[in-house]
Design an enzyme around this catalytic site. Structure first.
Site, PDB file in Angstrom:
ATOM      1  N   ASN A  46       0.726  -1.372   0.042  1.00  0.00           N
ATOM      2  CA  ASN A  46      -0.134   0.066   0.139  1.00  0.00           C
ATOM      3  C   ASN A  46       0.822   1.349   0.041  1.00  0.00           C
ATOM      4  O   ASN A  46       2.253   1.223   0.094  1.00  0.00           O
ATOM      5  CB  ASN A  46      -0.991  -0.184   1.015  1.00  0.00           C
ATOM      6  CG  ASN A  46      -0.387   0.000   2.492  1.00  0.00           C
ATOM      7  OD1 ASN A  46       0.348  -0.691   2.794  1.00  0.00           O
ATOM      8  ND2 ASN A  46      -1.144   0.417   3.684  1.00  0.00           N
ATOM      9  N   GLU A  48      -0.135   5.522   1.035  1.00  0.00           N
ATOM     10  CA  GLU A  48      -0.582   6.481   0.939  1.00  0.00           C
ATOM     11  C   GLU A  48       0.196   7.632   0.892  1.00  0.00           C
ATOM     12  O   GLU A  48       1.104   7.890   0.214  1.00  0.00           O
ATOM     13  CB  GLU A  48      -0.874   6.601   2.706  1.00  0.00           C
ATOM     14  CG  GLU A  48      -0.951   5.077   3.036  1.00  0.00           C
ATOM     15  CD  GLU A  48      -1.446   4.411   5.000  1.00  0.00           C
ATOM     16  OE1 GLU A  48      -1.027   5.316   5.414  1.00  0.00           O
ATOM     17  OE2 GLU A  48      -1.821   3.773   5.357  1.00  0.00           O
ATOM     18  N   GLU A  59      -3.280  -4.432  -2.912  1.00  0.00           N
ATOM     19  CA  GLU A  59      -3.395  -5.599  -3.864  1.00  0.00           C
ATOM     20  C   GLU A  59      -4.023  -5.353  -4.395  1.00  0.00           C
ATOM     21  O   GLU A  59      -3.273  -6.009  -6.083  1.00  0.00           O
ATOM     22  CB  GLU A  59      -5.677  -6.269  -3.087  1.00  0.00           C
ATOM     23  CG  GLU A  59      -5.318  -6.862  -1.368  1.00  0.00           C
ATOM     24  CD  GLU A  59      -5.678  -5.961  -0.989  1.00  0.00           C
ATOM     25  OE1 GLU A  59      -4.779  -4.729  -0.645  1.00  0.00           O
ATOM     26  OE2 GLU A  59      -6.202  -5.996   0.514  1.00  0.00           O
ATOM     27  N   CYS A  95     -11.197  -3.510  -3.425  1.00  0.00           N
ATOM     28  CA  CYS A  95      -9.818  -4.756  -4.199  1.00  0.00           C
ATOM     29  C   CYS A  95     -10.754  -5.847  -4.178  1.00  0.00           C
ATOM     30  O   CYS A  95     -10.132  -5.967  -5.011  1.00  0.00           O
ATOM     31  CB  CYS A  95      -9.034  -5.043  -2.560  1.00  0.00           C
ATOM     32  SG  CYS A  95      -7.680  -2.890  -2.751  1.00  0.00           S
TER      33      CYS A  95
END
Ligand code: THU
Length: 140
Positions: A46, A48, A59, A95
């Site tokens: 991920n 951010e 994902e 996702c």
């Protein structure tokens, strides 16, 4: 503990490697890995942003990584997370739609586990099918 095979262990390990590269500002680290149609594993973490909504989940990044290498179908996906709350160790709704867009079938396995310092906690592993987690994807 649910019995998992060598393929699942391999995917979880790649997902936890990816988690080690997560860019986290306000949430927690997540790593994912997909087994693509070419038989290779592609990871993603991920990322951010301070602007909420601009970041992206692990994902979807793993799926983009597979697409970048010429794959349009995925056979399995693993996701590991450092989330404290157990209910957060699973793909989010966005996702799940994305996984469904690229899954070779609704029966593909989604392997989920907690990780700590990018190490998989194998005693926390859960396995569900895409269909179980997301029975009614949007499709035109
Ligand atoms: N996140 C993922 O990477 N995958 C998911 O399926 C749900 C959530 C990320 C988004 C955000 O960076 C952090 O985990 C939650 O705070």
């Amino acid at each position: 503990m649910i019995k998992i095979g060598e393929a699942e262990r391999e995917l979880l390990k790649e997902a936890s490697k990816a988690l080690g590269n997560a860019h986290v500002l306000w949430g927690f680290s997540v790593g994912a890995a997909v087994l693509a149609e070419d038989g290779k594993i592609y990871g993603g973490c991920n990322v951010e942003s301070w602007v909420s909504g601009l970041g992206i989940c692990a994902e979807r990044n793993a799926i983009h990584h597979a697409i970048l290498h010429g794959n349009k179908r995925i056979k399995e996906i693993a996701v590991v997370s450092e989330a404290k709350n157990k209910s957060e160790i699973k793909p989010c709704g966005a996702c799940l739609q994305y996984i469904s867009d690229f899954a070779e079938s609704p029966e593909i396995k989604i392997v989920m586990a907690k990780a700590e310092k990018a190490r998989v906690l194998f005693e926390t592993v859960k396995v569900k099918t895409l269909k179980e987690l997301f029975p009614e994807p949007f499709k035109k």
